[in-house]
Scaffold this motif. Structure first.
Motif, mmCIF file in Angstrom:
data_model
loop_
_atom_site.group_PDB
_atom_site.id
_atom_site.type_symbol
_atom_site.label_atom_id
_atom_site.label_comp_id
_atom_site.label_asym_id
_atom_site.label_seq_id
_atom_site.Cartn_x
_atom_site.Cartn_y
_atom_site.Cartn_z
ATOM 1 N N SER A 258 0.827 -1.205 0.000
ATOM 2 C CA SER A 258 0.000 0.000 0.000
ATOM 3 C C SER A 258 0.861 1.253 0.000
ATOM 4 O O SER A 258 0.570 2.227 -0.711
ATOM 5 N N ASP A 260 3.820 1.544 -1.216
ATOM 6 C CA ASP A 260 4.461 1.667 -2.523
ATOM 7 C C ASP A 260 3.483 2.200 -3.568
ATOM 8 O O ASP A 260 3.859 3.007 -4.426
ATOM 9 N N ARG A 261 2.230 1.784 -3.479
ATOM 10 C CA ARG A 261 1.251 2.174 -4.505
ATOM 11 C C ARG A 261 0.626 3.537 -4.255
ATOM 12 O O ARG A 261 0.316 4.267 -5.205
ATOM 13 N N HIS A 262 0.438 3.888 -2.982
ATOM 14 C CA HIS A 262 -0.385 5.059 -2.675
ATOM 15 C C HIS A 262 0.324 6.161 -1.885
ATOM 16 O O HIS A 262 -0.218 7.261 -1.775
#
Length: 439
Positions: A258, A260-262
């Motif tokens: 999470s 890394d993505r957001h």
């Protein structure tokens, strides 16, 4: 619910930090804090050592599993040894195994590429050492601190763990960059030698806590009878086991994904992890010198906050909100661990303490790997948010159920340090056994 400490040996001698004036505990604390810092550094160093010497992510997974599996398999046996043999001797043996295995591993990596089978074998030796050390550690602490200083002793040990969990990986990262991963592993091996030196300096822990006359299976059954006789003990252990499966394991896997993505990548996850460690340290400081009259009510109530980081990540809250939730969870973790350990030490007979704690710890580790393995595939099929939300819902429901139990709500901390021998194990409530030579 939390009130100032009652007058007693610890408080009269200087309040929150008085237990550090006890020679036995102070010596042990230095050794334990040093070795735990080394262990926290080694977890980072081992990963880089494997990867920098041509290992694949699969190889790294095998190495990490090689440490956990023997720890789980031999944990109950370690509890039997902790109640049958002098706990100090068991811990010395465990530290010797860990120092030797880590030292050999460091020297092998310094020499060049290491066969995977050798890394797996030495990692397994480290897990075996942990399985031997932990139950005896849990049983020895009440012998090192005065009974009215046990809450402070457990808080300080928890704070040492919190500092190590934050500072160890950061220090390891710097040392790996300046030297090598193998050098950090060697530092970890040396930290165990400091722990061995501290244990050798102790004047207590030389005598076996029990008679040890029965077979291993008989002693395991006796330990189980003591464990299962306390409704509050096995209930909270079961709750904690399912917490690791449904809440914490998914958080550990999906949190970095999470971030890394957001939230911008590993730097964000580092902030979140650091916030949790800072909260743990804060929780330990806040608890020092305070004695809740109903400790399990406090622990169950405050551990509602364990769901906060998962909830914040599930709804993609701003990073500062996620960090604040991690701080709250860290405070909750520190308060729970300290009060939980103190409650067990005050209500479980000392000659059964290592076996009982081996069952508690076994529950904590037994199904966690399953949660780690399933969190990723479930998130791929349903999404990160739903998996984390299930954990949040479970934590709120489970805590509410545990808090409603009379055995949890009715358990009170002893008004004075108990000095009588505990009655039969079939009784639900038992005062702690008097230790030889302790006033």
């Amino acid at each position: 619910m939390i009130r100032p400490a009652r007058p007693g040996r610890a408080s009269a001698a200087g309040g929150r930090w008085a237990v550090l004036r006890e020679r036995e505990f102070a010596v042990f604390f230095v050794g334990y804090a040093t070795s735990h810092l080394g262990t926290s550094m080694a977890s980072v160093a081992l990963a880089f050592a494997v990867l920098h010497h041509g290992g694949s992510p699969t190889d790294l997974s095998l190495v990490l599993a090689a440490r956990i599996v023997p720890m789980v398999l031999f944990l109950l046996g370690g509890g039997v040894l902790g109640d049958r043999l002098p706990r100090r001797l068991v811990m010395l043996s465990a530290d010797a195994v860990r120092a030797l295995s880590q030292g050999i591993l460091a020297l092998l990596f310094l020499a060049g590429p290491v066969p995977l089978w050798a890394v797996l074998a030495l990692a397994a030796c480290g897990g075996l050492g942990e399985a031997l050390f932990r139950p005896s550690f849990d049983g020895l602490v009440p012998e090192l601190a005065p009974k009215d200083g046990l809450p402070e002793a457990n808080s300080l040990l928890g704070m040492a763990q919190s500092v190590a969990s934050v500072g160890g990986p950061a220090l390891a990262g710097v040392l790996v960059a300046l030297t090598s991963a193998a050098t950090v592993l060697l530092v970890d091996a040396l930290s165990y030698l400091i722990s061995i030196g501290a244990l050798l300096l102790l004047r207590t822990g030389h005598r076996a806590p029990g008679t040890g006359s029965g077979s291993v299976l008989a002693e395991l059954r006796a330990g189980w009878q003591t464990f299962s006789a306390h409704t509050w003990l096995w209930t909270v252990t079961l709750q904690f086991t399912l917490f690791n499966l449904l809440v914490w394991a998914p958080y550990l896997v999906l949190g970095p994904i999470s971030a890394d993505r957001h939230y911008g990548g590993p730097e964000a996850w580092g902030l979140i992890v650091g916030a949790f460690g800072g909260g743990s340290l804060l929780g330990g400081l806040l608890l020092l010198g305070r004695r809740p009259s109903r400790p399990l009510v406090v622990t169950t109530t405050i551990t509602f906050l364990w769901a906060a980081p998962s909830a914040a990540l599930a709804v993609r809250a701003p990073l500062w909100t996620v960090c604040a939730a991690a701080v709250a969870a860290g405070v909750s973790s520190a308060v729970f661990n300290s009060l939980w350990m103190t409650t067990i030490q005050q209500h479980v007979p000392v000659d059964s303490l290592s076996r009982v704690m081996s069952y508690v710890t076994f529950g904590a580790y037994s199904v966690g790997p399953i949660g780690l393995a399933l969190a990723g595939p479930l998130a791929e099929s349903t999404g990160i948010g739903p998996v984390l939300a299930v954990g949040v819902g479970w934590q709120l429901l489970a805590n509410s159920v545990v808090l409603a139990l009379p055995a949890v709500r009715g358990l009170r901390a002893p008004a004075v340090p108990p000095t009588t021998t505990p009655p039969s194990p079939t009784r639900e409530e038992r005062p702690a056994r008097r230790l030889p030579g302790r006033p």
